[in-house]
Design an enzyme around this catalytic site. Structure first.
Site, PDB file in Angstrom:
ATOM      1  N   CYS A  20     -29.052  59.217 -26.911  1.00  0.00           N
ATOM      2  CA  CYS A  20     -28.864  58.566 -28.205  1.00  0.00           C
ATOM      3  C   CYS A  20     -28.591  59.665 -29.207  1.00  0.00           C
ATOM      4  O   CYS A  20     -28.468  60.826 -28.856  1.00  0.00           O
ATOM      5  CB  CYS A  20     -30.106  57.767 -28.604  1.00  0.00           C
ATOM      6  SG  CYS A  20     -31.561  58.778 -28.927  1.00  0.00           S
ATOM      7  N   ASP A  55     -31.863  52.648 -46.957  1.00  0.00           N
ATOM      8  CA  ASP A  55     -30.648  51.996 -46.472  1.00  0.00           C
ATOM      9  C   ASP A  55     -29.786  52.985 -45.703  1.00  0.00           C
ATOM     10  O   ASP A  55     -30.191  54.122 -45.435  1.00  0.00           O
ATOM     11  CB  ASP A  55     -29.886  51.400 -47.660  1.00  0.00           C
ATOM     12  CG  ASP A  55     -29.225  50.070 -47.330  1.00  0.00           C
ATOM     13  OD1 ASP A  55     -28.602  49.970 -46.252  1.00  0.00           O
ATOM     14  OD2 ASP A  55     -29.328  49.145 -48.148  1.00  0.00           O
ATOM     15  N   GLY A 144     -15.786  72.073 -44.403  1.00  0.00           N
ATOM     16  CA  GLY A 144     -17.113  71.868 -43.862  1.00  0.00           C
ATOM     17  C   GLY A 144     -17.909  73.149 -43.765  1.00  0.00           C
ATOM     18  O   GLY A 144     -17.629  74.139 -44.455  1.00  0.00           O
ATOM     19  N   HIS A 145     -18.907  73.154 -42.876  1.00  0.00           N
ATOM     20  CA  HIS A 145     -19.791  74.312 -42.729  1.00  0.00           C
ATOM     21  C   HIS A 145     -20.208  74.426 -41.272  1.00  0.00           C
ATOM     22  O   HIS A 145     -20.511  73.421 -40.618  1.00  0.00           O
ATOM     23  CB  HIS A 145     -21.029  74.139 -43.612  1.00  0.00           C
ATOM     24  CG  HIS A 145     -21.906  75.349 -43.641  1.00  0.00           C
ATOM     25  ND1 HIS A 145     -21.504  76.552 -44.200  1.00  0.00           N
ATOM     26  CD2 HIS A 145     -23.161  75.551 -43.182  1.00  0.00           C
ATOM     27  CE1 HIS A 145     -22.482  77.435 -44.086  1.00  0.00           C
ATOM     28  NE2 HIS A 145     -23.500  76.859 -43.480  1.00  0.00           N
TER      29      HIS A 145
END
Length: 356
Positions: A20, A55, A144-145
């Site tokens: 998962c 949420d 991004g990183h």
């Protein structure tokens, strides 16, 4: 041939929690939110959805007709093909935007990579897969990183946009709503079996196709149908995410196990015991919240708790939901009406019926 195949690397062997997306257990996450909640509030601000609500993503109102959605998700490898891992990770991260009723705009790569052990060209394959799915979503990847890490991880931070008056939230389910699930369950058991070389190639292919599929059409159709409560099904499993929605909304639910769709081969793998640690934690945590009819077979019960990666949307639709269900299916989505919201103890679920 993918980079993972050329270099004979089993990416899932590098993932200690394969099966998962390895979320923290629900009990740990709720404790963390409880510890942080008192210092973070949405009261009196344009932050419409934040930490206290628990949420799928944060939502910030910009004006009367526009709100920004911000979310992030990343995880260790769950499949052995680098390109597919990227596709799944992107669809999974983008899903939180769709689960709020929004549209993704831009995304950033987030990567941890063992550069001394795995070639950078393989990471490039991961990012190419992610970029392909983002492009299908009309979402631009803008950078991004990346950090060095002995365990590879990949995901995205995503910014989306929505109408603040038409958001999906987990606290808007009402007694009488009907529950629709837009993707089949079973990715957890398939990925767990894959790690143990026990999953048939066709079974893995079906799971990858499901995980890499966007929830865009489901979100758009639900918005058009007037839906106001939805979430996506990921690490807490179908019943875990349903409980969170019900508890936030102050209602209960009934689920008909005969109507829940499962991936090909998932029931057989669950019966053979290919159950991830995350799924077992879900079953333990939900024991006081879920009452299951004795006629429901054990493997079906396991799959209702199965920790998913990039699962479908769980929609609480105003009844009758037949029209929405038909439109979802007309788009080729394996959607099913699986139950209904009822008045009762908040967060409690009754699972009825046996195998279909």
């Amino acid at each position: 041939m993918s980079e993972s195949t050329r270099h004979s690397v089993r990416l899932t062997s590098l993932s200690p929690g394969a099966g998962c997306a390895c979320k923290l257990p629900q009990a740990s996450l709720e404790q963390l939110m409880g510890d942080l909640g008192p210092i973070i509030s949405t009261s009196g601000t344009d932050l419409l959805v934040g930490l206290p609500e628990g949420d799928d993503a944060a939502v910030l109102r910009l004006n009367a007709t526009q709100a920004l959605i911000l979310t992030t998700d990343f995880f260790t490898p769950i499949v052995d093909d680098a390109y597919d891992w990227g596709r799944i990770a992107a669809a999974n991260a983008l899903s939180d935007v769709y689960a709020m009723g929004g549209r993704p705009l831009i995304a950033l790569n987030l990567a941890a990579w063992p550069g001394d052990d795995l070639p950078i060209s393989m990471l490039a394959q991961v990012m190419r897969g992610a970029a392909a799915v983002a492009a299908d979503a009309g979402c631009t990847v803008v950078g991004g990183h990346t950090i060095a890490d002995p365990v590879p991880k990949y995901g995205m931070a995503v910014v989306g946009i929505a109408d603040p008056a038409r958001l999906f939230t987990i606290d808007n389910a009402r007694a009488g709503d009907e529950l629709i699930l837009t993707k089949p369950l079973g990715t957890g058991v398939v990925v767990t079996a894959l790690k143990h070389d026990a999953a048939h190639a066709d079974t893995v292919e079906s799971a990858v196709a499901s995980m890499a599929a966007l929830n865009a059409a489901a979100s758009e159709l639900a918005l058009a149908a007037g839906v106001r409560a939805a979430t996506d099904v990921t690490g807490f499993g179908l019943l875990g995410h349903l409980r969170r929605m019900l508890r936030a909304s102050g209602v209960a639910a009934e689920v008909d196990a005969r109507r829940v769709p499962f991936l090909p081969g998932a029931c057989e793998l669950a019966a053979k015991g290919f159950v991830s640690g995350g799924s077992r934690a879900n079953m333990s945590y939900l024991a006081d919240w879920v009452r299951t009819d004795p006629s429901v077979e054990e493997e079906i019960s396991v799959l209702l708790h199965d920790a998913q990666t990039s699962g479908g949307l769980l929609i609480a639709a105003p009844a009758p939901a037949d029209g929405l269900l038909e439109r979802l299916r007309a788009q080729g989505l394996p959607a099913a009406l699986i139950g209904r919201v009822i008045a009762g103890n908040a967060g409690h679920i009754t699972v009825r019926g046996g195998p279909s």
